[in-house]
Each structure stands twice: as C-alpha cells, then as structure tokens.
Enzyme design. Sequence first.
Site, PDB file in Angstrom:
ATOM      1  CB  ALA A 164      -0.925   0.037   1.243  1.00 19.25           C
ATOM      2  CB  SER A 165       0.170   4.663   0.175  1.00 20.72           C
ATOM      3  OG  SER A 165      -0.737   4.772   1.209  1.00 20.72           O
ATOM      4  CG  LEU A 166       0.826   5.273   4.389  1.00 18.78           C
ATOM      5  CD1 LEU A 166       0.214   5.622   5.681  1.00 18.78           C
ATOM      6  CD2 LEU A 166       1.581   6.463   3.805  1.00 18.78           C
ATOM      7  CB  ALA A 167       2.998  -0.345   5.626  1.00 14.73           C
ATOM      8  CD  GLN A 168       7.144  -4.254   1.264  1.00 15.55           C
ATOM      9  OE1 GLN A 168       7.064  -3.333   0.385  1.00 15.55           O
ATOM     10  NE2 GLN A 168       7.652  -5.262   1.305  1.00 15.55           N
ATOM     11  CB  VAL A 169       0.673  -7.159   4.194  1.00 13.34           C
ATOM     12  CG1 VAL A 169       0.234  -8.327   5.088  1.00 13.34           C
ATOM     13  CG2 VAL A 169       0.237  -5.793   4.499  1.00 13.34           C
ATOM     14  CE  LYS A 183      -0.313  -0.941   7.231  1.00  9.46           C
ATOM     15  NZ  LYS A 183      -1.813  -0.486   7.826  1.00  9.46           N
ATOM     16  CG  ASP A 344      -8.196   4.757   3.642  1.00 13.85           C
ATOM     17  OD1 ASP A 344      -8.645   5.212   2.271  1.00 13.85           O
ATOM     18  OD2 ASP A 344      -7.006   4.393   3.575  1.00 13.85           O
TER      19      ASP A 344
END
Length: 558
Positions: A164-169, A183, A344
């Site tokens: 995503a825009s701020l992090a990844q999983v 995350k 969101d």
Amino acid sequence: MAARLIWRTTKLAAALGTGGAAVAVATSDDPATAAKLCTTVPVRLVRDTVTAASIVFDYEYSLWGIPENSEARAKVKHDVHLRSAQKLQELCFKNGGIYIKLGQHIGQLEYLVPQEYVQTMRESMLNKCPVSSYEQVCEVFKKELGETPEKIFSEFDPVPIASASLAQVHIAKTLDGQKVAVKVQHTHMTDTAAADQATTALIVNTLHRIFPSFDYRWLVDEIRESIPKASRCTVFSKFSNFQHLCVCFPVLKELDFLVEAKNSEKCLDNFQKQSPHIAQYVYAPKVHWNLSTSKLLTMEFIDGAQVDDVKSIKKLGIQPNDVALLVSQAFAEMMFKHGFVHCDPHAANLFIRPLPSGQRSFLGKRKPQLILLDHGLYKELDFDTKFNYASLWKGLIFSDAKAIKENSVKLGAGEDLYALFAGILTMRPWNRVIDPSIDHLVINGSDNERSELQMYASQYFPQISELLRRLPRVILLMLKTNDCLRAVNNSLLQGSSLETFFIVGKVSSKAVIEAKKLQNKSFLTRFSLWLEDILLDVRLLGMQIALCVLQLRRSLTG
C-alpha cells in the site's frame, strides 16, 4: 506564461533546498535524516513542478483555438485528461507515500475531477503500489525488534502479498505456529512524510495563484487534519522560506501502527457494546502486541475475498447484495451511533469471508462477515456533529427539504450551498434529492448517469471548490468515506440499491431519537420521543412494504 511561472517556483525550490541544506544538516539533532531530506525533497519538488507545468502546458496548447462545446474540443479534452492522469499517476508512483494517498483520494472524487482521472487512479493506486526491498524490510526489523525476520518468526515470506501507500504486508508464522500477517512500514515514510506534505502544499498553492479557479487547497488541509500536532519536522523549520508552509507539517498518525492497533480494538469494542445485533458480522484481525511497534504490525492472518471481487464472493456462496447491505449497515452504525469512523474504506481495506458460525440466509446462501483492515485513519465525531450528520441523512432519505437545509447549514455548508452539499453526498441533483418517490436516491451507474454527473461537476466546479474549502475537516473526511463506500457499492451492485438507503435511513433515524433521549430527561419529552419512535417504525415498515412491492414488480417485468 503559466509554465514559466511554475518554472520560477522550481528554481526557487531548488535554491531553498541546496542553499539551506548545509545549515539544516549542521544544526539538526539527526544529521543523517536531515541530509536525506535535503537531497530527496528538492528532487521531489522539481519532479512535482515539472509534472504540473507539463500538464498545464498540455491543456493550454491542445485546447487553444478549439471552439467551446464543440465535438472536436470534447475529444481533444478527453485525450488531454487521459494523458494528464497518466502523468499524475507516474508522479505518484515515483514519489510514493503521501502521493499514493493523494492518488487514491483523487480516484474517489467522481463529483469533482474528470472521469479519466478517476478511472486511471482507481485502477492503479489500490493494488500497484511501490514495494520495499527485502533488505529495507530487514532494516526496519533490526531498528524495531533488534533482529531479522528469520530469527523472530519460524517462517517469513520475503515477497509481500500486498503493498500500500505507507506499508506492505508479508505472511509469516510465529514460533508457536500461528499464521500471521506482518505489516512493515516503507523505510522512507517517516523521513519524508512531513516534507512531502510541504512540497504538495507549495505546488497546490502555486497553481491556485496562477489559476484562481484551480483551488485544491482543501485537499492539503484534509491531509493536515489527520496528523498530530506534537511531532514536528525539524529540518524544514530551519528554512524560513518554508516555515509558512510546513508550520511545520508533522508525521501522519497513520505512520504509527500502535495507534492503528488501538483503533482496531476500539472499533470492535464499539460494535460489541453499541451494536451487538451485528457485532458477529464485523471483524478485525487480532493484534500480536509483543511483535508490534510503531513501524511493525503483526496481526492474525485472515483469508477472504476483496469486497469488490464479485466473482470470488459468489464462489464463497455469498450474495453480493448481502455484502452491500452489511457494508452499509456497519458504516452507518459507525457514523451515526458510535461516532468513531473508519475513514479509509476503499476496496483493498475491506475483505469478505463466510460467517465463521456457518449461518445461512433464508434462501440457503452463506452469510458474510466483513473484515476491516488498515485502521490507521479514524475520525471521532463529537456529539453535535454526529447528531447533525445523522439528522441530515434522515432528511435525505425521507426527502425532507427543511431538515436537509437546517442540518447542512449546521455542518458548515452555509445558506447558499446546502443544496450542492446534498447533491455531493447523494450524487443526485436537488430535484431528485427532494423527490418524494421511494427510489429518489438510487444510482443506476449507467453511462448517461455518469455523463450527467460529470457535466454537473464541470458546471458547478467553482461552487464545489468553495464548498470543500468551507466545510470543516471532519466533514471532508466523512465525504471521503462516503465516496469510498459509494465506489464499493458500485462494484457490488453496478450502482446503488433501495435496500442500502433503507438501512442508512433506519440507522440514522434511530440514532437521532436516541440522541434526543440523552439530551432530554423529562417525562413529557420522553413520552413524545416514544411516540416519535413508534411513528418512525410505522414509516419504516411502510417503506419496507413499498420496497418489497417495487422489487416484486421489477422481478415480474424483468
């Protein structure tokens, strides 16, 4: 002319970035971060400015001399919109972080930006975000937990399942064998978030000075609203020329994953205490607190279908219409009863799985459970805002022009723009908003409807910009939430349905009566509210009967 003025801004930004860099690095408490900012931000600002100048020039040059309202102009404008949207998309991907968030928001603004922008951003910004390398992931782990992922988990997949825009999983397994989703914040986010907001503000304000009708300053204000007041950007405060812009912009609340974890638990607690009738249908992954920090969040792994993946939802034995009703009910409860709202709810943050208890509907279909993900952006509504917003939606559902105007004014739309505010909330023109027919707010999602909406937005663009500038930030976030939910509904139903509006009407109306009971304790007032509640039930029953008759008639004719 416009491009030249923007270019001057680029040169000013470069001068500020390089000229003040040495001072900033020398006086900063964190020289390494300061050095990174002083080299990264000027590059981003130049990139922003070049893109803005390119888009402005394309519009001016391509449309020069073509008659207004002509077919030729419409075709050229479509092509320019598409090229410009792709340039903006490329800019968002190159800069990442806050820019991805902006791109996602633009993808929901059907009432304000051309369809080409909406479609381009919507198709790319949710599932194609930049990915941090595994080395960067390990860097975050070492800083936060002191070890690499392999030493903390028995298994850890280095390839993320989502970014995503701020992090990844990433998928992992704990030492005791539990499957979890981890995350991990993108490494550049904390360093550049504040500065990115400053550069975005600079570009938006510059464009507004050149083109007064281009007023997206409200969008910058909306980003600022989601950030705490305590944490300050220590580097740019050294630059006096930037100080009026950053003041200084702090780090986003969404960057603190511990806040996100607390939000998820509070959200579920609200459903258990205030909405027990649907609590089992709404869920959020459990947090592993011992493996979570402000930049790492370890959660229970949950498998499910993304809410807009109709094909997968049907394969699970779940009806898309049941999903749409559940989403509408859950968010109506949050907005009108809890006053603590997940702001969101785009498709990538909502998953669907069969209800774990195995319950089925009357027709034998499996019942859905809504999984809420990404709890970083919440808004708490005070009593008056929650009451007025619920009263407004009650008025919208029941076509009560007086209540719509009264509550729109209370929420900040003003005596002159309340009809436009109602139109943005419902995506319906005023004559449809106050139409007493039961299906007056239903959106069919047809091409003609979309075209009419774009014409409406174009015609009232200055008024819409003024309304968005005027509204309190909390209401802007409610609009954003409303936009996301509408997009989800459209994916599930190719429009909206009477049933979803019936649910919104019921929850908002009941919330208004409950709020009045809290404010008034006298016997007579309580008795009158009891009568009002009974009359409301009768009215809602009448709506439900009319709804069933209408559905039966449609099924017989269709």
